[in-house]
Design an enzyme around this catalytic site. Structure first.
Site, PDB file in Angstrom:
ATOM      1  N   THR A  37     -15.308  -8.091 -83.668  1.00 56.10           N
ATOM      2  CA  THR A  37     -15.378  -7.140 -84.772  1.00 56.10           C
ATOM      3  C   THR A  37     -16.586  -7.528 -85.609  1.00 56.10           C
ATOM      4  OG1 THR A  37     -12.992  -6.811 -84.791  1.00 56.10           O
ATOM      5  CG2 THR A  37     -14.198  -6.185 -86.775  1.00 56.10           C
ATOM      6  N   LYS A  81     -13.208   0.382 -85.435  1.00 56.99           N
ATOM      7  CA  LYS A  81     -12.454  -0.834 -85.729  1.00 56.99           C
ATOM      8  C   LYS A  81     -12.305  -1.025 -87.235  1.00 56.99           C
ATOM      9  CE  LYS A  81     -10.185  -4.617 -85.070  1.00 56.99           C
ATOM     10  NZ  LYS A  81     -10.636  -5.800 -84.340  1.00 56.99           N
ATOM     11  N   LYS A 112     -13.300 -11.428 -93.048  1.00 56.58           N
ATOM     12  CA  LYS A 112     -14.617 -11.002 -92.556  1.00 56.58           C
ATOM     13  C   LYS A 112     -14.615  -9.524 -92.207  1.00 56.58           C
ATOM     14  CE  LYS A 112     -15.210 -11.291 -88.320  1.00 56.58           C
ATOM     15  NZ  LYS A 112     -15.031 -10.449 -87.104  1.00 56.58           N
TER      16      LYS A 112
END
EC number: 1.1.-.-
Length: 292
Positions: free
Chosen positions: A101, A176, A244
Site C-alpha cells: 500500500t 486501496k 502509514k
C-alpha cells in the site's frame, strides 16, 4: 501465457502476508526466487524449494514476474529505484507487481520508468490481512495497462478471489485508499460497540452473534472483534503500517480538496496507541484505547 513451465517468479518482502503469498505460488508449481532484508524470514520458503536472491537485482535478473510487498513508500522507492533496484535491472518484457500500500503518485512514477525500459508495472495493493493471505482469498485492486493485468491475472488468482482491474497506473492505490478509509471509521465503531456491550453488562460474544450478521456486519466485526475479546493483538496488519496508509489517504484527500474527519480521528487514535508502544500490534489493538 505465463505458466510454471516458462515463468520464474520473484518475490520481495517476506512479512506477515508475503510469506503466505509466496508459498501459494510455490504450491502452484512456479519456481520462486525470494528476497527479504532478513533472510531468516524466508527459511520456511527456502525449505519448500524457493531460491534465495541476494538483493532485488538478483531477483530481477532471474525472474519474469516480480512481486513486491514491503513496508513503506520509501521502501518501495529503494526496491524499485535503488542502485540494485528493479527498474535498473529487470528484463524487458517482464512484469513488476507492487502489492505494497503506497502512494498513487509513486505507482505512476514506477509505471512511467518501467515503460521506458519495455517493462510492465502494475500497482496491485491487497486487502484481507493475514487470514486472506493464508487462505489465498485476498482482494486485489489493480492499476496499470489492461493488457498487462490480463496477462498476470492467472497468477494473481493463486493469491486472491476478488481481483478487479481499476484503471490506469495509480488506480489500484487510490482504490486501496478507499478501502482503508472505510476500515478506519469502521474499526472505531467495532471497538465502541464491544466496549459498550461490556459496560452494559452484556456478554460481548453473544452480542457479536446478533450484530455481526445484520446491517452492522463487517469483516472487522466478524474477524477482529473475536481477537479483541480473546486478548489476541498479534498483527494480521500492523498499526504502524495502518497509520502509514491513513496518512497516504489523508494526503491524497487534501490534494483533492476533500475533508475526511472520520479518517483523521482514526489516525489520531492509532497514533496515540503507537506512542504507547503498540505500533507492532495488530489493528484490533485499537480496543486498548478504551481499556487503558
Amino acid at each position: 501465457m505465463l505458466t510454471p513451465e516458462n515463468t520464474v517468479i520473484g518475490f520481495i518482502g517476506i512479512g506477515v502476508m508475503g510469506k503466505s503469498m509466496a508459498s501459494h505460488l510455490l504450491n502452484a508449481g512456479f519456481p520462486v526466487v525470494v528476497y527479504s532484508r532478513t533472510k531468516e524470514k524466508a527459511t520456511d520458503l527456502l525449505e519448500k524449494g524457493a531460491t534465495w536472491a541476494g538483493n532485488p537485482q538478483d531477483a530481477a535478473e532471474k525472474a519474469q514476474v516480480i512481486f513486491t510487498i514491503v513496508g513503506y513508500p520509501k521502501d518501495v522507492e529503494e526496491v524499485y529505484f535503488g542502485e540494485d533496484g528493479l527498474i535498473a535491472h529487470a528484463k524487458a518484457g517482464s512484469y513488476l507487481i507492487d502489492m505494497t500500500t503506497s502512494a498513487p503518485s509513486l505507482a505512476k512514477e514506477i509505471y512511467e520508468a518501467a515503460k521506458k525500459k519495455g517493462i510492465q508495472a502494475i500497482d496491485a495493493p491487497v486487502s484481507g490481512g493475514d487470514v486472506g493471505a493464508k487462505e489465498a482469498k485476498l482482494s486485489i485492486m489493480a492499476g496499470g495497462e489492461r493488457e498487462a493485468f490480463d496477462a498476470v491475472r492467472p497468477i494473481l488468482e493463486h493469491l486472491g478471489t476478488n481481483i478487479v482491474y481499476q484503471g490506469e497506473a495509480g488506480a489500484g492505490q487510490h482504490t486501496k485508499a478507499c478501502n482503508q478509509i472505510a476500515i478506519a471509521s469502521n474499526m472505531i465503531g467495532v471497538c465502541e460497540a464491544i466496549i459498550y456491550a461490556e459496560k452494559a453488562g452484556l456478554n460481548p460474544d453473544t452480542v457479536l452473534k446478533s450484530i455481526s450478521t445484520g446491517a452492522a456486519g463487517s469483516w472487522s466485526l466478524s474477524n477482529l472483534a473475536p481477537r479483541m475479546l480473546n486478548g489476541n493483538f498479534e498483527p494480521g496488519f500492523y498499526i504502524k503500517h495502518f497509520i502509514k496508509d491513513m496518512k497516504i489517504a489523508l494526503d491524497e484527500a487534501e490534494q483533492m480538496g476533500m475533508d475526511a474527519p472520520g479518517l483523521s480521528l482514526a489516525k489520531s487514535l492509532y497514533e496515540k496507541l503507537a506512542a504507547k508502544g503498540e505500533e507492532n500490534s495488530g489493528t484490533q489493538a485499537l480496543y486498548k484505547y478504551w481499556k487503558n
